[in-house]
Design a protein around this motif. Structure first.
Motif, short mmCIF file in Angstrom:
data_model
loop_
_atom_site.label_atom_id
_atom_site.label_comp_id
_atom_site.label_asym_id
_atom_site.label_seq_id
_atom_site.Cartn_x
_atom_site.Cartn_y
_atom_site.Cartn_z
N ILE A 8 0.81 -1.23 0.00
CA ILE A 8 0.00 0.00 0.00
C ILE A 8 0.84 1.28 0.00
O ILE A 8 0.29 2.38 -0.03
CB ILE A 8 -1.00 0.05 1.18
CG1 ILE A 8 -0.27 0.21 2.52
CG2 ILE A 8 -1.93 -1.16 1.18
CD1 ILE A 8 -1.14 0.78 3.64
N GLY A 9 2.18 1.14 0.02
CA GLY A 9 3.01 2.35 0.03
C GLY A 9 4.31 2.18 -0.74
O GLY A 9 5.28 1.68 -0.20
N VAL A 10 4.30 2.59 -2.01
CA VAL A 10 5.52 2.51 -2.84
C VAL A 10 5.82 3.90 -3.38
O VAL A 10 4.96 4.51 -4.04
CB VAL A 10 5.31 1.54 -4.04
CG1 VAL A 10 6.60 1.41 -4.85
CG2 VAL A 10 4.83 0.17 -3.58
N ASN A 11 7.02 4.42 -3.09
CA ASN A 11 7.41 5.74 -3.61
C ASN A 11 8.11 5.55 -4.96
O ASN A 11 9.31 5.79 -5.09
CB ASN A 11 8.32 6.44 -2.60
CG ASN A 11 7.60 6.66 -1.27
OD1 ASN A 11 6.78 7.57 -1.14
ND2 ASN A 11 7.88 5.81 -0.28
N LEU A 12 7.32 5.11 -5.94
CA LEU A 12 7.92 4.68 -7.21
C LEU A 12 8.51 5.83 -8.03
O LEU A 12 9.34 5.62 -8.90
CB LEU A 12 6.88 3.92 -8.05
CG LEU A 12 7.43 3.12 -9.23
CD1 LEU A 12 8.34 1.97 -8.77
CD2 LEU A 12 6.32 2.59 -10.12
N ILE A 37 0.21 0.44 -4.49
CA ILE A 37 -0.35 1.80 -4.41
C ILE A 37 0.84 2.76 -4.36
O ILE A 37 1.66 2.70 -3.43
CB ILE A 37 -1.23 1.98 -3.14
CG1 ILE A 37 -2.26 0.82 -2.98
CG2 ILE A 37 -1.92 3.35 -3.16
CD1 ILE A 37 -3.35 0.72 -4.01
N LEU A 38 0.94 3.63 -5.36
CA LEU A 38 2.07 4.56 -5.47
C LEU A 38 1.73 5.85 -4.75
O LEU A 38 0.66 6.43 -4.94
CB LEU A 38 2.37 4.84 -6.95
CG LEU A 38 2.42 3.60 -7.88
CD1 LEU A 38 2.77 4.02 -9.30
CD2 LEU A 38 3.39 2.55 -7.36
N ASP A 51 0.75 9.14 -13.58
CA ASP A 51 1.27 8.74 -14.90
C ASP A 51 1.94 7.38 -14.82
O ASP A 51 1.79 6.55 -15.71
CB ASP A 51 2.27 9.79 -15.42
CG ASP A 51 1.58 11.13 -15.73
OD1 ASP A 51 0.35 11.12 -15.92
OD2 ASP A 51 2.28 12.17 -15.78
N LEU A 52 2.68 7.14 -13.73
CA LEU A 52 3.34 5.84 -13.55
C LEU A 52 2.30 4.73 -13.41
O LEU A 52 2.44 3.66 -13.99
CB LEU A 52 4.25 5.86 -12.32
CG LEU A 52 5.58 6.60 -12.46
CD1 LEU A 52 6.28 6.69 -11.10
CD2 LEU A 52 6.50 5.91 -13.46
N ALA A 53 1.26 4.98 -12.62
CA ALA A 53 0.20 3.97 -12.42
C ALA A 53 -0.43 3.60 -13.77
O ALA A 53 -0.73 2.43 -14.02
CB ALA A 53 -0.85 4.49 -11.45
N SER A 62 -2.68 4.93 -7.53
CA SER A 62 -1.90 5.99 -6.89
C SER A 62 -2.74 6.80 -5.90
O SER A 62 -3.97 6.70 -5.86
CB SER A 62 -1.32 6.93 -7.95
OG SER A 62 -2.35 7.61 -8.63
N THR A 63 -2.03 7.58 -5.09
CA THR A 63 -2.68 8.50 -4.17
C THR A 63 -2.33 9.91 -4.63
O THR A 63 -1.39 10.10 -5.40
CB THR A 63 -2.18 8.33 -2.71
OG1 THR A 63 -0.85 8.86 -2.60
CG2 THR A 63 -2.18 6.87 -2.28
#
Length: 276
Positions: A8-12, A37-38, A51-53, A62-63
């Protein structure tokens, strides 16, 4: 059996991933991470992670929000633009928002006001909240108390605080996000007995990568960079301290996360395979 996990938390969008983003995502999938979830922490980053999602449809969401560190830069324009992002199908939560009284990069009254504005936006658009809280648990709880009945759902991500804070959040029906902090034998052991107290339908797991590399990893990458592929370390540690199997933790946190981010229908096919 491969675990099917939700991170639930990726700083991609972090520059640590600039050289090999696609490989990071492929490795995550190979290691059973079926949903990521980015995290967006500013207007620019929220746009970037959206955009990444879109590059990884069905796999990444994403959030969109303003982290307390950046609260002092937020203005009416910021909130207008954020609100527009909330109608995008890939955006599944408002955040990262909340309070940080540890670093105080933005003045506390400003952090509080910007947090409240995002709580109001979440109520307006019906999205759950992805929240950050560091050394501010009483004030944080006081603020969300006023909104709790109207907010659909709220997760305190990367929970690292004490029992008092945990119970305060559980009393307010919050979800709790657990990271590799629980794998840190120097500063995370206080979480070991606490993780048993979190109801299964309130617990979610995350890497918060590229940070918080689990110290329990037997083979650590030279770069010290964390990535979603290592999420099973967090699951393993939770299993050890709850007496449940990693498969049970994986299944429960996945179901909880998909429900929290309103992705259950989206992933119905995937769950069907799992139950055969």
């Amino acid at each position: 059996m491969t675990l099917q996990l939700v991170d639930i938390g990726v700083n991609l969008s972090d520059k640590a991933f600039d050289k090999d983003r696609d490989e990071v995502i492929s490795r995550a999938v190979e290691h059973g991470v079926t949903t990521m979830i980015l995290t967006g922490t500013s207007l620019a980053e929220s746009q970037e992670v959206l955009d990444l999602a879109r590059n990884y449809p069905g796999l990444c969401f994403s959030t969109a929000g303003i982290h307390p560190h950046g609260a002092k830069g937020a203005n009416a324009h910021t909130f207008r633009e954020l609100k527009a992002l909330f109608s995008e199908p890939e955006v599944v939560a408002v955040g990262e928002t909340g309070l940080d009284f540890n670093r105080d990069f933005s003045p506390r009254p400003v952090q509080e006001k910007v947090f409240e504005q995002q709580l109001e936006l979440a109520i307006e658009c019906g999205l759950p909240l992805f929240c950050h809280e560091r050394e501010a648990s009483e004030r944080f709880a006081d603020i969300i108390k006023n909104y709790r009945d109207q907010v659909s759902k709220l997760v305190v991500h990367c929970f690292t605080a004490d029992k008092k804070a945990l119970y305060r959040y559980l009393d307010l029906d919050c979800h709790i996000g657990m990271t590799g902090w629980i794998c840190d034998e120097r500063r995370g052991t206080h979480l070991h007995p606490l993780v048993k107290d979190i109801p299964v339908n309130r617990l979610m797991v995350e890497t918060d990568s590229p940070w918080l590399l689990p110290r329990s990893l037997t083979k650590k990458p030279k770069s010290r960079r964390n990535e979603p592929a290592f999420l099973s370390e967090v699951v393993q540690m939770i299993a050890t301290h709850t007496g449940l199997s990693p498969e049970q933790i994986a299944r429960q946190t996945r179901e909880t996360s998909l429900a929290f981010f309103n992705l259950t229908a989206h992933h119905h096919g995937l769950q069907g395979q799992d139950e055969q």
